[in-house]
Scaffold this motif. Sequence first.
Motif, PDB file in Angstrom:
ATOM      1  N   ALA A 221     -25.158 -11.036  24.627  1.00  0.00           N
ATOM      2  CA  ALA A 221     -25.895 -11.912  25.577  1.00  0.00           C
ATOM      3  C   ALA A 221     -27.010 -12.681  25.043  1.00  0.00           C
ATOM      4  O   ALA A 221     -27.936 -12.136  24.450  1.00  0.00           O
ATOM      5  CB  ALA A 221     -26.075 -11.144  27.105  1.00  0.00           C
ATOM      6  N   VAL A 222     -26.813 -13.950  25.195  1.00  0.00           N
ATOM      7  CA  VAL A 222     -28.060 -14.800  24.712  1.00  0.00           C
ATOM      8  C   VAL A 222     -29.022 -15.392  25.587  1.00  0.00           C
ATOM      9  O   VAL A 222     -28.353 -15.634  26.730  1.00  0.00           O
ATOM     10  CB  VAL A 222     -27.458 -15.974  23.871  1.00  0.00           C
ATOM     11  CG1 VAL A 222     -28.373 -17.098  23.436  1.00  0.00           C
ATOM     12  CG2 VAL A 222     -26.733 -15.773  22.724  1.00  0.00           C
ATOM     13  N   HIS A 223     -30.055 -15.039  25.643  1.00  0.00           N
ATOM     14  CA  HIS A 223     -31.184 -15.251  26.509  1.00  0.00           C
ATOM     15  C   HIS A 223     -31.993 -16.475  26.461  1.00  0.00           C
ATOM     16  O   HIS A 223     -32.368 -17.215  27.481  1.00  0.00           O
ATOM     17  CB  HIS A 223     -32.199 -14.214  26.763  1.00  0.00           C
ATOM     18  CG  HIS A 223     -31.535 -12.788  26.841  1.00  0.00           C
ATOM     19  ND1 HIS A 223     -30.650 -12.401  27.952  1.00  0.00           N
ATOM     20  CD2 HIS A 223     -31.730 -11.851  25.880  1.00  0.00           C
ATOM     21  CE1 HIS A 223     -30.349 -11.156  27.816  1.00  0.00           C
ATOM     22  NE2 HIS A 223     -30.659 -10.776  26.582  1.00  0.00           N
ATOM     23  N   ASP A 224     -32.027 -17.208  25.151  1.00  0.00           N
ATOM     24  CA  ASP A 224     -32.652 -18.357  25.052  1.00  0.00           C
ATOM     25  C   ASP A 224     -32.286 -18.751  23.447  1.00  0.00           C
ATOM     26  O   ASP A 224     -31.544 -18.162  22.699  1.00  0.00           O
ATOM     27  CB  ASP A 224     -34.155 -17.956  24.882  1.00  0.00           C
ATOM     28  CG  ASP A 224     -34.959 -19.434  25.108  1.00  0.00           C
ATOM     29  OD1 ASP A 224     -34.372 -20.539  25.729  1.00  0.00           O
ATOM     30  OD2 ASP A 224     -36.249 -19.347  24.691  1.00  0.00           O
ATOM     31  N   ILE A 225     -32.440 -20.103  23.723  1.00  0.00           N
ATOM     32  CA  ILE A 225     -31.982 -20.833  22.209  1.00  0.00           C
ATOM     33  C   ILE A 225     -32.848 -21.904  22.114  1.00  0.00           C
ATOM     34  O   ILE A 225     -33.396 -22.693  22.909  1.00  0.00           O
ATOM     35  CB  ILE A 225     -30.486 -21.322  22.240  1.00  0.00           C
ATOM     36  CG1 ILE A 225     -29.730 -21.570  21.010  1.00  0.00           C
ATOM     37  CG2 ILE A 225     -30.288 -22.246  23.291  1.00  0.00           C
ATOM     38  CD1 ILE A 225     -28.320 -21.803  21.279  1.00  0.00           C
ATOM     39  N   ALA A 226     -33.300 -22.260  20.637  1.00  0.00           N
ATOM     40  CA  ALA A 226     -33.985 -23.582  20.264  1.00  0.00           C
ATOM     41  C   ALA A 226     -33.565 -24.120  18.997  1.00  0.00           C
ATOM     42  O   ALA A 226     -33.922 -23.412  18.037  1.00  0.00           O
ATOM     43  CB  ALA A 226     -35.664 -22.980  20.328  1.00  0.00           C
ATOM     44  N   PHE A 227     -33.421 -25.220  19.196  1.00  0.00           N
ATOM     45  CA  PHE A 227     -33.389 -26.108  17.873  1.00  0.00           C
ATOM     46  C   PHE A 227     -34.783 -26.363  17.186  1.00  0.00           C
ATOM     47  O   PHE A 227     -35.741 -26.814  17.985  1.00  0.00           O
ATOM     48  CB  PHE A 227     -32.745 -27.485  17.952  1.00  0.00           C
ATOM     49  CG  PHE A 227     -31.335 -27.393  17.939  1.00  0.00           C
ATOM     50  CD1 PHE A 227     -30.597 -27.299  16.446  1.00  0.00           C
ATOM     51  CD2 PHE A 227     -30.448 -27.674  18.982  1.00  0.00           C
ATOM     52  CE1 PHE A 227     -29.254 -27.421  16.378  1.00  0.00           C
ATOM     53  CE2 PHE A 227     -29.069 -27.623  18.893  1.00  0.00           C
ATOM     54  CZ  PHE A 227     -28.320 -27.471  17.441  1.00  0.00           C
TER      55      PHE A 227
END
Length: 415
Positions: A221-227
């Motif tokens: 499960a992915v909780h956050d993502i940021a370029f």
Amino acid sequence: MFVARSIAADHKDLIHDVSYDFHGRRMATCSSDQSVKVWDKSENGEWHCTASWKTHSGSVWRVTWAHPEFGQVLASCSFDRTAAVWEEIVGESNDKQRGLSHWIKRTTLVDSRTSVTDVKFAPKHMGLMLTTCSADGVVRIYEAPDVMNLSQWSLQHEISCKLSCSCISWNPSSSRAHPPMFAVGSDDSNVTYGGKVQIYEYNENTRKYAKAETLMTVTDAVHDIAFAPNLGRSFHVLAIATKDVRIFKLVPMRKETTSTGPTKFEVQIMAQFDNHNSQVWRVSWNITSTLLASSGDDGCVRLWKANYMDNWKCTGILKGDGSPLTSSSGQPTAMSTVVGSSVQTSQNALNGMSAGRYFFPPLDPPRAGTRYGHLLPPSSLIEHCDAEPVQPQQQALPHRLSSRALLPLPEAEGQ
């Protein structure tokens, strides 16, 4: 020096998100108490709550600021299946309100049939556009045709991602060589389904967003993502918060002149860290993309930095309650700069303020006793993690360095 400040947020329930404006002088928080609070930083560095209001009829998951070019504008999203746009106006209707600001709801976006899990404004060069993602696996992109009238928003794109969506991030690159692109993460707990991160790119020919890449190695499960902010790079860097911290490099492959499909990428994993030993909930870059902060269930924010060989390592640990993290010997092992809980990834310090104070060029750091030694921060402030230092790999120097050897820094006269 780094200072830990505790803020009495006065939220009645869990705080789910903290967002700083473009200049880092204003802060917005949202909570399961269904409210959003706006904070302003005074000249002496203290944060004061200047607005607090009920925004939704369910838990508020995320809050985000628009670029100040469009005014003081906030967007929030909630478990109540809606997203809302808010604008700050200065009262002038009567003497009592003259000079005082207050927030009014400009619109409510009601297209989702399930919880709206994230909301983000697109980069400002694309105009005033707002993106939401929902638990039903749909990403929606809205546009305000008239930036002077925020009550009118049109749904431009509706993209089905097949999996429940938890977070979204726009690629901030404004280069003409890079079409508009965003990444979406899924918190689907079924690990048998790979590809919990999907990359979508805008196609000028079809005028639609198409899936360009799926990161099949991300199965949890992915909780956050940021370029990461793109400062002229030809490739993209993406940080992911899942059961650990992962940093991916997306290198666009050369497109055929007759190709009309989305760009294909060579996906490389630059770093992977499990130092939190728990779920990681937030990742945040500083404005120069040289430093990454992550926060997890271990109650700590950890800072990650790469050297000139692109070897990433932990450069600091910040404890959530503001106290220094101590080793078994009782000595502090890392700096402490967190404001509030560890979920607040001290983004204001990272957006060009404190984080750049001890930035060095891509060479070995200055040695004590040299003429550059005064640039070193006190050792009590910044110390490395207990993990073994990363040994640089034996590989050829980059082309720009291969013509001459690097000379040691000159010793100060009289030392």
